[in-house]
Write a protein that holds these residues in place. Structure first.
Motif, PDB file in Angstrom:
ATOM      1  N   GLN A   1       0.829  -1.202   0.000  1.00 55.98           N
ATOM      2  CA  GLN A   1       0.000   0.000   0.000  1.00 55.98           C
ATOM      3  C   GLN A   1       0.869   1.260   0.000  1.00 55.98           C
ATOM      4  O   GLN A   1       1.975   1.268   0.528  1.00 55.98           O
ATOM      5  CB  GLN A   1      -0.899   0.004   1.233  1.00 55.98           C
ATOM      6  CG  GLN A   1      -1.717  -1.256   1.415  1.00 55.98           C
ATOM      7  CD  GLN A   1      -2.945  -1.284   0.546  1.00 55.98           C
ATOM      8  OE1 GLN A   1      -3.765  -0.382   0.582  1.00 55.98           O
ATOM      9  NE2 GLN A   1      -3.075  -2.335  -0.256  1.00 55.98           N
ATOM     10  N   LYS A   2       0.334   2.323  -0.590  1.00 48.44           N
ATOM     11  CA  LYS A   2       0.994   3.621  -0.568  1.00 48.44           C
ATOM     12  C   LYS A   2       0.188   4.549   0.328  1.00 48.44           C
ATOM     13  O   LYS A   2      -0.921   4.951  -0.019  1.00 48.44           O
ATOM     14  CB  LYS A   2       1.102   4.196  -1.980  1.00 48.44           C
ATOM     15  CG  LYS A   2       2.034   3.418  -2.898  1.00 48.44           C
ATOM     16  CD  LYS A   2       2.155   4.089  -4.253  1.00 48.44           C
ATOM     17  CE  LYS A   2       3.135   3.322  -5.151  1.00 48.44           C
ATOM     18  NZ  LYS A   2       3.263   3.970  -6.485  1.00 48.44           N
ATOM     19  N   LEU A   3       0.755   4.868   1.489  1.00 51.34           N
ATOM     20  CA  LEU A   3       0.053   5.662   2.492  1.00 51.34           C
ATOM     21  C   LEU A   3       0.574   7.092   2.535  1.00 51.34           C
ATOM     22  O   LEU A   3       1.782   7.333   2.400  1.00 51.34           O
ATOM     23  CB  LEU A   3       0.221   5.037   3.874  1.00 51.34           C
ATOM     24  CG  LEU A   3      -0.340   3.625   4.068  1.00 51.34           C
ATOM     25  CD1 LEU A   3       0.104   3.064   5.411  1.00 51.34           C
ATOM     26  CD2 LEU A   3      -1.846   3.635   3.959  1.00 51.34           C
ATOM     27  N   THR A   4      -0.351   8.031   2.761  1.00 50.62           N
ATOM     28  CA  THR A   4       0.027   9.427   2.979  1.00 50.62           C
ATOM     29  C   THR A   4      -0.330   9.807   4.409  1.00 50.62           C
ATOM     30  O   THR A   4      -1.384   9.427   4.918  1.00 50.62           O
ATOM     31  CB  THR A   4      -0.699  10.360   2.003  1.00 50.62           C
ATOM     32  OG1 THR A   4      -2.116  10.183   2.146  1.00 50.62           O
ATOM     33  CG2 THR A   4      -0.289  10.065   0.566  1.00 50.62           C
TER      34      THR A   4
ATOM     35  N   VAL B   1       8.868  11.518  13.316  1.00 55.56           N
ATOM     36  CA  VAL B   1       7.736  10.875  12.647  1.00 55.56           C
ATOM     37  C   VAL B   1       8.170  10.282  11.313  1.00 55.56           C
ATOM     38  O   VAL B   1       7.782   9.163  10.952  1.00 55.56           O
ATOM     39  CB  VAL B   1       6.574  11.865  12.456  1.00 55.56           C
ATOM     40  CG1 VAL B   1       5.449  11.222  11.636  1.00 55.56           C
ATOM     41  CG2 VAL B   1       6.030  12.326  13.808  1.00 55.56           C
ATOM     42  N   LYS B   2       8.991  11.008  10.589  1.00 59.47           N
ATOM     43  CA  LYS B   2       9.473  10.485   9.303  1.00 59.47           C
ATOM     44  C   LYS B   2      10.331   9.234   9.500  1.00 59.47           C
ATOM     45  O   LYS B   2      10.235   8.286   8.714  1.00 59.47           O
ATOM     46  CB  LYS B   2      10.268  11.566   8.563  1.00 59.47           C
ATOM     47  CG  LYS B   2       9.392  12.669   7.983  1.00 59.47           C
ATOM     48  CD  LYS B   2      10.197  13.660   7.153  1.00 59.47           C
ATOM     49  CE  LYS B   2       9.281  14.672   6.476  1.00 59.47           C
ATOM     50  NZ  LYS B   2      10.025  15.649   5.650  1.00 59.47           N
ATOM     51  N   ALA B   3      11.146   9.226  10.551  1.00 56.10           N
ATOM     52  CA  ALA B   3      11.981   8.056  10.828  1.00 56.10           C
ATOM     53  C   ALA B   3      11.112   6.853  11.197  1.00 56.10           C
ATOM     54  O   ALA B   3      11.367   5.721  10.762  1.00 56.10           O
ATOM     55  CB  ALA B   3      12.963   8.367  11.956  1.00 56.10           C
ATOM     56  N   ALA B   4      10.058   7.100  11.990  1.00 54.04           N
ATOM     57  CA  ALA B   4       9.147   6.015  12.373  1.00 54.04           C
ATOM     58  C   ALA B   4       8.400   5.487  11.154  1.00 54.04           C
ATOM     59  O   ALA B   4       8.213   4.277  11.001  1.00 54.04           O
ATOM     60  CB  ALA B   4       8.156   6.510  13.426  1.00 54.04           C
ATOM     61  N   ALA B   5       7.988   6.391  10.268  1.00 52.89           N
ATOM     62  CA  ALA B   5       7.288   5.981   9.054  1.00 52.89           C
ATOM     63  C   ALA B   5       8.197   5.141   8.162  1.00 52.89           C
ATOM     64  O   ALA B   5       7.768   4.141   7.568  1.00 52.89           O
ATOM     65  CB  ALA B   5       6.792   7.210   8.299  1.00 52.89           C
TER      66      ALA B   5
ATOM     67  N   SER C   1       4.419   8.301   2.918  1.00 52.18           N
ATOM     68  CA  SER C   1       4.866   9.665   2.638  1.00 52.18           C
ATOM     69  C   SER C   1       4.321  10.586   3.721  1.00 52.18           C
ATOM     70  O   SER C   1       3.107  10.638   3.938  1.00 52.18           O
ATOM     71  CB  SER C   1       4.357  10.115   1.262  1.00 52.18           C
ATOM     72  OG  SER C   1       4.655  11.474   1.033  1.00 52.18           O
ATOM     73  N   VAL C   2       5.205  11.308   4.430  1.00 45.69           N
ATOM     74  CA  VAL C   2       4.809  12.192   5.527  1.00 45.69           C
ATOM     75  C   VAL C   2       4.893  13.641   5.076  1.00 45.69           C
ATOM     76  O   VAL C   2       5.938  14.097   4.607  1.00 45.69           O
ATOM     77  CB  VAL C   2       5.703  11.986   6.767  1.00 45.69           C
ATOM     78  CG1 VAL C   2       5.308  12.954   7.878  1.00 45.69           C
ATOM     79  CG2 VAL C   2       5.608  10.548   7.266  1.00 45.69           C
TER      80      VAL C   2
ATOM     81  N   PRO D   1      -5.646  12.759   3.372  1.00 45.53           N
ATOM     82  CA  PRO D   1      -4.535  11.862   3.669  1.00 45.53           C
ATOM     83  C   PRO D   1      -5.086  10.604   4.330  1.00 45.53           C
ATOM     84  O   PRO D   1      -6.181  10.625   4.907  1.00 45.53           O
ATOM     85  CB  PRO D   1      -3.666  12.684   4.633  1.00 45.53           C
ATOM     86  CG  PRO D   1      -4.620  13.670   5.251  1.00 45.53           C
ATOM     87  CD  PRO D   1      -5.612  13.986   4.182  1.00 45.53           C
ATOM     88  N   ASP D   2      -4.336   9.520   4.257  1.00 44.79           N
ATOM     89  CA  ASP D   2      -4.822   8.268   4.854  1.00 44.79           C
ATOM     90  C   ASP D   2      -4.798   8.325   6.372  1.00 44.79           C
ATOM     91  O   ASP D   2      -5.719   7.839   7.043  1.00 44.79           O
ATOM     92  CB  ASP D   2      -3.962   7.096   4.365  1.00 44.79           C
ATOM     93  CG  ASP D   2      -4.022   6.924   2.860  1.00 44.79           C
ATOM     94  OD1 ASP D   2      -5.123   6.661   2.343  1.00 44.79           O
ATOM     95  OD2 ASP D   2      -2.977   7.083   2.205  1.00 44.79           O
ATOM     96  N   VAL D   3      -3.740   8.925   6.923  1.00 46.01           N
ATOM     97  CA  VAL D   3      -3.536   9.006   8.377  1.00 46.01           C
ATOM     98  C   VAL D   3      -3.133  10.441   8.709  1.00 46.01           C
ATOM     99  O   VAL D   3      -2.373  11.059   7.953  1.00 46.01           O
ATOM    100  CB  VAL D   3      -2.444   8.009   8.830  1.00 46.01           C
ATOM    101  CG1 VAL D   3      -2.185   8.135  10.327  1.00 46.01           C
ATOM    102  CG2 VAL D   3      -2.857   6.579   8.477  1.00 46.01           C
ATOM    103  N   PHE D   4      -3.592  10.952   9.848  1.00 46.62           N
ATOM    104  CA  PHE D   4      -3.323  12.355  10.159  1.00 46.62           C
ATOM    105  C   PHE D   4      -3.545  12.638  11.641  1.00 46.62           C
ATOM    106  O   PHE D   4      -4.244  11.892  12.340  1.00 46.62           O
ATOM    107  CB  PHE D   4      -4.235  13.266   9.320  1.00 46.62           C
ATOM    108  CG  PHE D   4      -5.658  12.800   9.257  1.00 46.62           C
ATOM    109  CD1 PHE D   4      -6.588  13.190  10.208  1.00 46.62           C
ATOM    110  CD2 PHE D   4      -6.078  11.937   8.247  1.00 46.62           C
ATOM    111  CE1 PHE D   4      -7.897  12.753  10.166  1.00 46.62           C
ATOM    112  CE2 PHE D   4      -7.392  11.487   8.191  1.00 46.62           C
ATOM    113  CZ  PHE D   4      -8.301  11.894   9.152  1.00 46.62           C
ATOM    114  N   TYR D   5      -2.939  13.727  12.106  1.00 46.68           N
ATOM    115  CA  TYR D   5      -3.180  14.195  13.466  1.00 46.68           C
ATOM    116  C   TYR D   5      -4.591  14.772  13.545  1.00 46.68           C
ATOM    117  O   TYR D   5      -5.031  15.489  12.646  1.00 46.68           O
ATOM    118  CB  TYR D   5      -2.222  15.328  13.836  1.00 46.68           C
ATOM    119  CG  TYR D   5      -0.796  14.961  14.159  1.00 46.68           C
ATOM    120  CD1 TYR D   5      -0.290  13.681  13.963  1.00 46.68           C
ATOM    121  CD2 TYR D   5       0.078  15.934  14.656  1.00 46.68           C
ATOM    122  CE1 TYR D   5       1.025  13.374  14.258  1.00 46.68           C
ATOM    123  CE2 TYR D   5       1.394  15.648  14.957  1.00 46.68           C
ATOM    124  CZ  TYR D   5       1.871  14.371  14.756  1.00 46.68           C
ATOM    125  OH  TYR D   5       3.181  14.082  15.048  1.00 46.68           O
ATOM    126  N   VAL D   6      -5.272  14.515  14.652  1.00 45.03           N
ATOM    127  CA  VAL D   6      -6.579  15.111  14.921  1.00 45.03           C
ATOM    128  C   VAL D   6      -6.515  15.817  16.268  1.00 45.03           C
ATOM    129  O   VAL D   6      -6.288  15.192  17.302  1.00 45.03           O
ATOM    130  CB  VAL D   6      -7.699  14.056  14.945  1.00 45.03           C
ATOM    131  CG1 VAL D   6      -9.042  14.718  15.280  1.00 45.03           C
ATOM    132  CG2 VAL D   6      -7.801  13.339  13.598  1.00 45.03           C
TER     133      VAL D   6
END
Length: 414
Positions: free
Chosen positions: A40-43, A57-61, A73-74, A94-99
């Motif tokens: 999958q390609k996640l944003t 966050v980028k390192a964790a991704a 992609s962050v 985006p697929d995942v995001f801060y709320v």
């Protein structure tokens, strides 16, 4: 920093949400077609406190991508609320995001969030208070990514200069008044904090009040307890031993503390990162907030990891969130940019590694969570505007207006 967002941004986001409806999740007639590909390609969209958070966050991704085979992609948002609202309206989020907790109920009510809480087998490792903050219609919608509470930050250099020791750390309102008076003078104000309920609300809580009942079904703003809390703050403001940050030409309590304009401030654990970055030579300590007539009180803050209802990668998005909220990853985030883990098990480890954060950690046991009612962000925006004039205004009038505005929001939001 979620607690320092502008009222204008929040109002603009809510207006856009209302205009678009964002109806793609709860109750939608059509579900987005899910990508069945093996990879999958996640944003991911985040609002960051600085380079340290962004890189963490980028390192964790990247670590998740290597482990799972999915690509991630962050992107860092310039205006999180606006960008999310526009993406929801265009059905290309985006697929995942801060709320942000201030906007959570708006997004949940609009159907923009995929409620994945029932897919988290160990959800009870997150405190009940945090789970409640991100639940809607009785369902856990998204997992809290971290947690923060407020403590009393003390400039130990100014404290010592005034002839005070650790034994003088205030444990009650009257002791706070005494040391604030003693520390005020020669360009220093005893206590400086922001002119918003996200700080001043602690005095309402400590006097036995709060904005709503625990179920958020009834407003409880216009009460003698809340008035007592605001009256105490007003008395400090009138004496000059307390000022708002902008009154000492600073943007927040951390800046006032770092520049030596404040001997004390009320801030959360994000202060640690800010002080290390901007004022590395300033020594400070964190004490529990002084008790009020009703005992201890502090406020809790958090964001959650949202998964878009319109995402074609829901399963992979939830899988990514599980990775990002694992105990190991939360502790890595804590090391990288100073947040406290939202998992109870990880928070215990964090407390052992960070003894200086003891007051913030222990505050989780009695912290008041945010109000999460759809449309309530506008009510809080007006409340914050009213609090700016607290020094001369009538606290009972401020609370009566809050009561009325809140009742209207509850009627619409529930």
């Amino acid at each position: 920093m979620v607690t320092r967002k502008t009222v204008a941004a929040l109002a603009a986001c809510t207006a856009l949400l209302a205009a678009t409806g964002c109806s793609s999740g709860f109750g939608s007639d059509s579900e987005p077609k899910q990508d069945k590909a093996g990879k999958q390609k996640l944003t991911v969209l985040i609002a960051t406190s600085g380079d340290a958070e962004t890189q963490a966050v980028k390192a964790a991704a990247a670590a998740y991508a290597k482990k799972s085979g999915n690509s991630v992609s962050v992107e860092v948002a310039k205006d999180m609320n606006q960008q999310l609202a526009q993406s929801f309206a265009g059905h290309k989020p985006p697929d995942v995001f801060y709320v942000n907790s201030d906007q959570f109920a708006n997004y949940a009510k609009g159907g923009s969030l995929y409620p994945y809480g029932d897919r988290i087998s160990d959800a009870d490792d997150f405190s009940e208070q945090l789970r409640t903050s991100f639940s809607y219609d009785g369902k856990l919608v998204c997992l809290p990514k971290d947690t923060s509470t407020l403590g009393l930050a003390i400039n130990t250099g100014l404290w010592k200069k005034a002839g005070l020791t650790e034994k003088d750390y205030p444990k009650s309102w009257e002791e706070l008044r005494t040391v604030a008076d003693k520390l005020t003078g020669n360009g220093v104000t005893g206590l400086v904090t922001s002119d918003e309920y996200q700080r001043l609300g602690v005095f309402m809580k400590q006097s036995g009040g709060w904005l709503t009942d625990p179920d958020q079904k009834k407003m409880t703003a216009d009460t003698p307890e809340n008035a007592k809390g605001l009256n105490f703050v007003q008395s400090l403001l009138k004496s000059g031993s307390m000022k708002f940050a902008k009154q000492v030409d600073t943007s927040w309590g951390g800046e006032a503390l770092g520049k030596g304009k404040a001997a004390m401030t009320i801030e959360g654990n994000w202060l640690d990162g800010g002080m290390k970055l901007d004022y590395p030579d300033v020594k400070y300590a964190i004490a529990p907030l002084p008790e009020g007539p009703a005992g201890q009180g502090t406020l809790a803050f958090s964001n959650c990891w949202g998964v878009a209802a319109d995402s074609a990668h829901r399963a992979a998005g939830v899988d990514l969130v599980k990775y990002l909220t694992s105990a190991q990853q939360q502790l890595a985030f804590a090391d990288a940019f100073g947040v406290m883990p939202s998992r109870t098990s990880a928070l215990k480890t964090y407390a052992e590694k960070q003894p200086a954060a003891k007051a913030w950690v222990e505050g989780n046991a009695y912290a008041q969570g945010p109000v999460t009612i759809a449309g309530f962000d506008k009510v809080l925006g007006q409340f914050n505007t009213d609090l700016q004039s607290l020094r001369t205004a009538d606290p009972k009038k401020i609370l009566a207006d809050l009561q009325r505005n809140g009742e209207q929001a509850i009627a619409k939001g529930n």
